[in-house]
Scaffold this motif. Structure first.
Motif, mmCIF file in Angstrom:
data_model
loop_
_atom_site.group_PDB
_atom_site.id
_atom_site.type_symbol
_atom_site.label_atom_id
_atom_site.label_comp_id
_atom_site.label_asym_id
_atom_site.label_seq_id
_atom_site.Cartn_x
_atom_site.Cartn_y
_atom_site.Cartn_z
ATOM 1 N N ASN A 17 0.778 -1.228 0.000
ATOM 2 C CA ASN A 17 0.000 0.000 0.000
ATOM 3 C C ASN A 17 0.813 1.284 0.000
ATOM 4 N N GLU A 57 3.931 3.780 -1.628
ATOM 5 C CA GLU A 57 4.672 4.101 -2.841
ATOM 6 C C GLU A 57 6.129 3.716 -2.701
ATOM 7 N N SER A 102 -3.336 -3.697 -8.787
ATOM 8 C CA SER A 102 -3.312 -2.241 -8.892
ATOM 9 C C SER A 102 -2.432 -1.898 -10.086
ATOM 10 N N LYS A 151 -1.973 6.337 -10.363
ATOM 11 C CA LYS A 151 -2.292 4.929 -10.106
ATOM 12 C C LYS A 151 -3.803 4.734 -10.024
ATOM 13 N N THR A 153 -6.501 1.540 -8.357
ATOM 14 C CA THR A 153 -6.454 0.295 -7.592
ATOM 15 C C THR A 153 -7.597 -0.655 -7.890
ATOM 16 N N LYS A 154 -8.639 -0.203 -8.603
ATOM 17 C CA LYS A 154 -9.717 -1.126 -8.942
ATOM 18 C C LYS A 154 -10.354 -0.718 -10.256
ATOM 19 N N ASP A 159 -11.584 2.791 -11.918
ATOM 20 C CA ASP A 159 -10.895 3.910 -11.265
ATOM 21 C C ASP A 159 -10.155 4.701 -12.327
ATOM 22 N N TYR A 208 -8.616 2.400 -15.400
ATOM 23 C CA TYR A 208 -8.456 0.949 -15.214
ATOM 24 C C TYR A 208 -9.640 0.262 -15.891
ATOM 25 N N ARG A 251 0.819 -4.260 -9.646
ATOM 26 C CA ARG A 251 1.196 -4.795 -8.338
ATOM 27 C C ARG A 251 -0.048 -5.384 -7.696
ATOM 28 N N PRO A 262 -2.429 -6.631 -4.518
ATOM 29 C CA PRO A 262 -2.673 -6.253 -3.126
ATOM 30 C C PRO A 262 -1.947 -7.183 -2.179
#
Lengths: 114, 112
Positions: free
Chosen positions: A100, A102, B32, B49, B51-52, B55, B66, B93, B95
């Motif tokens: 989580n 950076e 992500s 970035k 994450t889901k 997004d 995404y 990456r 989770p």
């Protein structure tokens, strides 16, 4: 400036030699990552350390090794160097070892093997 | 295994042109997604970035959405500047894991 420092900036050495690259993470970061960037392979993850312990391994050759010291700086050792090891080596750091946070990258060490 | 594929560069544009750099990924699960930028002589910096699914990440005029259905995360900017000249990396990456898988990078060259 990311706060991650790497030394040296440039390194030129001959095949068969051994070199050590050094990385100091951002203040407070416990996790260090090493990446290799080459023209043909792109940017590849090599190895990760968290608070002195190896946490994850990527495409790291057996001729390469790393460690993280009690003061959290890390060294990447490359031995029996080959021409193909010429690349940019980046170090990154993050607060912890989970996903989580950076990753902050250093400016890199450019290694040239002749 | 997991992988990221980016369009090959260099991408050469004039200032104020519209930019798209394509990125698709192969992964089991729901990673992500990230865009990093590398300016000449420097290390990588996180640009944005997501994450889901659905997004949208955005920063400095750059955006990427995404798209789970097309496994894509294309980078766009409406009007590029000379200072945007850099190499752009797409990455993923999972989770709970901190290691990043990068694409090969796309060089962007913007001329005045």
């Amino acid at each position: 400036d990311s706060g991650v420092t790497q030394t040296p900036k440039h390194l030129i050495t001959a095949t068969g030699q051994r070199v050590t690259l050094r990385c100091s993470p951002r203040s407070g970061d416990l996790s260090v990552y090493w990446y290799q960037q080459s023209l043909d392979q792109g940017l590849q993850f090599l190895i990760q350390y968290y608070n002195g312990e190896e946490r994850a391994k990527g495409n790291i050759l057996e001729r390469f090794s790393a460690q993280q010291f009690p003061d959290l700086h890390s060294e990447l050792n490359l031995s029996s160097l080959e021409l193909g090891d010429s690349a940019l080596y980046f170090c990154a750091s993050s607060v912890t070892d989970t996903g989580n946070y950076e990753q902050y990258f250093g400016p890199g060490t450019r290694l040239t093997v002749t | 295994g997991n992988s990221v594929t980016q369009m090959e560069g260099p991408v050469t544009l004039s200032e104020e042109a519209f930019l798209t750099i394509n990125c698709t990924y192969t992964a089991t699960g729901y990673p992500s997604l990230f865009w990093y930028v590398q300016y000449p002589g420097e290390g990588l910096q996180l640009l944005l970035k997501a994450t889901k699914a659905d997004d949208k990440g955005s920063n400095k005029g750059f955006e990427a959405t995404y798209r789970k259905e097309t496994t894509s995360f294309h980078l766009e900017k409406g009007s590029v500047q000379v200072s945007d000249s850099a190499v752009y990396f797409c990455a993923l990456r999972f989770p709970g894991y901190s290691t990043l898988t990068f694409g090969k990078g796309t060089m962007l060259l913007v001329s005045p």
